[in-house]
Design a protein around this motif. Structure first.
Motif, PDB file in Angstrom:
ATOM      1  N   LEU A 192       0.829  -1.202   0.000  1.00  0.00           N
ATOM      2  CA  LEU A 192       0.000   0.000   0.000  1.00  0.00           C
ATOM      3  C   LEU A 192       0.864   1.252   0.000  1.00  0.00           C
ATOM      4  CD1 LEU A 192      -2.793   1.374   0.212  1.00  0.00           C
ATOM      5  CD2 LEU A 192      -2.594   1.156   2.701  1.00  0.00           C
ATOM      6  N   PHE A 193       1.964   1.217   0.736  1.00  0.00           N
ATOM      7  CA  PHE A 193       2.791   2.406   0.886  1.00  0.00           C
ATOM      8  C   PHE A 193       3.780   2.573  -0.259  1.00  0.00           C
ATOM      9  CE2 PHE A 193       1.275   1.138   5.061  1.00  0.00           C
ATOM     10  CZ  PHE A 193       0.626   2.308   5.437  1.00  0.00           C
ATOM     11  N   GLN A 194       3.941   1.555  -1.080  1.00  0.00           N
ATOM     12  CA  GLN A 194       4.675   1.731  -2.328  1.00  0.00           C
ATOM     13  C   GLN A 194       3.880   2.612  -3.288  1.00  0.00           C
ATOM     14  OE1 GLN A 194       5.323  -2.309  -3.552  1.00  0.00           O
ATOM     15  NE2 GLN A 194       7.098  -2.613  -2.222  1.00  0.00           N
ATOM     16  N   PHE A 195       2.551   2.549  -3.183  1.00  0.00           N
ATOM     17  CA  PHE A 195       1.678   3.345  -4.041  1.00  0.00           C
ATOM     18  C   PHE A 195       1.352   4.710  -3.447  1.00  0.00           C
ATOM     19  CE2 PHE A 195       0.947  -0.718  -6.044  1.00  0.00           C
ATOM     20  CZ  PHE A 195       0.657  -0.395  -7.371  1.00  0.00           C
ATOM     21  N   SER A 196       1.187   4.800  -2.136  1.00  0.00           N
ATOM     22  CA  SER A 196       0.689   6.041  -1.531  1.00  0.00           C
ATOM     23  C   SER A 196       1.720   7.155  -1.631  1.00  0.00           C
ATOM     24  CB  SER A 196       0.308   5.789  -0.069  1.00  0.00           C
ATOM     25  OG  SER A 196       1.422   5.322   0.669  1.00  0.00           O
ATOM     26  N   GLN A 197       1.217   8.377  -1.776  1.00  0.00           N
ATOM     27  CA  GLN A 197       2.082   9.540  -1.917  1.00  0.00           C
ATOM     28  C   GLN A 197       2.063  10.440  -0.683  1.00  0.00           C
ATOM     29  OE1 GLN A 197       3.859   9.235  -4.556  1.00  0.00           O
ATOM     30  NE2 GLN A 197       2.557   7.684  -5.519  1.00  0.00           N
ATOM     31  N   LEU A 198       0.949  10.431   0.039  1.00  0.00           N
ATOM     32  CA  LEU A 198       0.812  11.297   1.200  1.00  0.00           C
ATOM     33  C   LEU A 198       0.252  10.485   2.360  1.00  0.00           C
ATOM     34  CD1 LEU A 198       1.239  14.358   1.730  1.00  0.00           C
ATOM     35  CD2 LEU A 198      -1.205  14.674   1.305  1.00  0.00           C
ATOM     36  N   LEU A 199       0.890  10.594   3.524  1.00  0.00           N
ATOM     37  CA  LEU A 199       0.454   9.903   4.735  1.00  0.00           C
ATOM     38  C   LEU A 199       0.077  10.954   5.768  1.00  0.00           C
ATOM     39  CD1 LEU A 199       3.292   7.203   4.964  1.00  0.00           C
ATOM     40  CD2 LEU A 199       1.160   7.130   3.648  1.00  0.00           C
ATOM     41  N   GLY A 210       3.472  13.160   6.193  1.00  0.00           N
ATOM     42  CA  GLY A 210       4.757  12.702   5.671  1.00  0.00           C
ATOM     43  C   GLY A 210       4.494  11.956   4.373  1.00  0.00           C
ATOM     44  N   THR A 211       5.458  11.156   3.959  1.00  0.00           N
ATOM     45  CA  THR A 211       5.276  10.320   2.785  1.00  0.00           C
ATOM     46  C   THR A 211       5.921   8.973   3.054  1.00  0.00           C
ATOM     47  OG1 THR A 211       5.481  10.222   0.370  1.00  0.00           O
ATOM     48  CG2 THR A 211       7.350  11.169   1.584  1.00  0.00           C
ATOM     49  N   THR A 212       6.042   8.162   2.045  1.00  0.00           N
ATOM     50  CA  THR A 212       6.565   6.809   2.218  1.00  0.00           C
ATOM     51  C   THR A 212       7.931   6.829   2.893  1.00  0.00           C
ATOM     52  OG1 THR A 212       5.415   6.197   0.192  1.00  0.00           O
ATOM     53  CG2 THR A 212       7.076   4.653   1.010  1.00  0.00           C
ATOM     54  N   ASN A 213       8.047   6.068   3.991  1.00  0.00           N
ATOM     55  CA  ASN A 213       9.313   5.875   4.710  1.00  0.00           C
ATOM     56  C   ASN A 213       9.851   7.134   5.396  1.00  0.00           C
ATOM     57  OD1 ASN A 213      10.999   3.668   5.414  1.00  0.00           O
ATOM     58  ND2 ASN A 213      12.631   4.441   4.111  1.00  0.00           N
ATOM     59  N   THR A 214       8.991   8.123   5.628  1.00  0.00           N
ATOM     60  CA  THR A 214       9.432   9.310   6.357  1.00  0.00           C
ATOM     61  C   THR A 214       9.693   8.954   7.818  1.00  0.00           C
ATOM     62  OG1 THR A 214       8.123  10.775   4.938  1.00  0.00           O
ATOM     63  CG2 THR A 214       8.822  11.656   7.060  1.00  0.00           C
ATOM     64  N   PRO A 215      10.909   9.184   8.342  1.00  0.00           N
ATOM     65  CA  PRO A 215      11.166   8.929   9.764  1.00  0.00           C
ATOM     66  C   PRO A 215      10.283   9.811  10.637  1.00  0.00           C
ATOM     67  CG  PRO A 215      13.226   9.224   8.544  1.00  0.00           C
ATOM     68  CD  PRO A 215      12.117   9.629   7.625  1.00  0.00           C
TER      69      PRO A 215
END
Length: 376
Positions: A192-199, A210-215
């Protein structure tokens, strides 16, 4: 009765507001059907297929044609089945496909020519479809997860939201930790997070993004450049998309979802303000976003002598000025009103010049670094 549950306090008000903003509700059960009842699949294939037929065509010898069913299916298969090269690398490959499209060969009256299929119509906002669902069930390698809210554009997941209640201490930090855990391969749902752009981590009194893999330490707050209170209040009172009018004061969650999750803003942030800086995926801070927006406005204006005015963007140390330059360059190039753009970056220090050059390279750009002031 305790009204401070995550669903009552945050998730349901967010879902109502998002529908008023233009996201059409699709039930969790329907999302299962739309992806062929395969819970590890995160793309709503049936919706995407309809949209690919709708927004794509090609011109050949003065006539306009639609893509074949086979090529549309191949476009969906390509997007869904990119090799897993890790969370960020795969996310970058998906990002490139969504932004640039992919070429497929069509046979037109015996001639074979290649034409590009686009997954999103970036230029014509109204040609895309926008959906929101709640409790989106995704099957990972070992665990099943249910993100609170997911926003889809043309059936592709773009935004994931985790909702928390306001009376729980450090609830947004808890949501961010949940995001980080869910992105892990072992017991999460990284697909899901490979596709998502905004979290987005949301509770009524605070929203962080943040976005994918943002600490965790780099998740940020958003601040709009202008006062939006009246706009948000009007949306709450509206009955758009069959929702009830709400006679209440806007919460911080309302304001931030308006800022970050209007369909046009999600498209803009994805198209112009997301970069891959080496092995790190980054989304603009609000200061960078508005600096670029104001600069683009200035670049697009001419005086009576057909000349542009200059301008200054003031940065402090560590504010991300090199990435702002990349985002500005990207926005200039993507702006159809700005023709034959040439971008020259001038620095007063060799080390800074090297840093900016490398930042552009890491973000997928191809700058030419001058060796002297006389180089053309």
């Amino acid at each position: 009765m305790n009204n401070y549950t995550e669903i009552k306090d945050s998730q349901e008000p967010a879902l109502v507001l998002l529908q008023k903003l233009g996201w059409k509700y699709i039930s969790p059960e329907q999302t299962v059907l739309e992806r062929g009842e395969i819970l590890s699949n995160v793309v709503l294939e049936n919706i995407l297929e309809q949209q690919l037929h709708k927004i794509n065509s090609y011109e050949y010898k003065g006539s306009v044609y639609k893509f074949s069913q086979g090529n549309v299916h191949d476009a969906i298969y390509t997007l869904k089945n990119l090799p897993d090269e890790g969370l960020v690398k795969t996310s970058e490959k998906i990002f490139d496909l969504i932004n640039l499209g992919k070429s497929f060969e069509e046979n037109v009256h015996g001639d074979k020519k290649s034409f590009s299929i686009q997954y999103i119509d970036w230029e014509n906002f109204e040609n895309n479809v926008f959906h929101v669902t709640d409790e989106f069930v995704v099957q990972g390698l070992t665990e099943t997860r249910r993100p609170d809210l997911v926003l889809f554009i043309n059936g592709i997941p773009f935004v994931v939201i985790e909702n928390k209640r306001r009376d729980k201490k450090d609830s947004t930090k808890e949501a961010i930790s949940q995001f980080i855990r869910n992105q892990k391969k072992e017991d999460g749902i990284p697909k899901l997070f490979q596709f998502s752009q905004l979290l987005i981590a949301a509770q009524p009194n605070e929203v962080m993004y943040g976005t994918t893999n943002t600490p965790a330490k780099f998740w940020g707050l958003w601040k709009e450049q202008t006062d939006i209170e009246n706009q948000v209040q009007a949306i709450l009172k509206s009955t758009a998309n069959g929702q009830k009018s709400e006679d209440r004061l806007p919460t911080e969650q309302d304001r931030m979802l308006y800022c970050l999750c209007r369909p046009e803003r999600v498209l803009e942030l994805t198209y112009k303000f997301l970069v891959f800086d080496g092995k790190v995926k980054k989304v603009a801070r609000y200061q960078q976003y508005f600096a670029v927006e104001n600069a683009i406005k200035r670049v697009s204006e001419f005086d009576e002598e057909e000349k542009r005015k200059g301008g200054v963007i003031w940065h402090t140390q560590g504010s991300g000025k090199s990435l702002t330059m990349v985002m500005l360059a990207k926005s200039i190039i993507l702006d159809s009103k700005i023709k034959n753009a040439r971008i020259i970056v001038v620095t007063d220090r060799v080390e800074l010049d090297k840093q900016i050059f490398e930042t552009f390279q890491k973000c997928g750009k191809q700058p030419i670094r001058a060796n002297s002031g006389n180089q053309k």
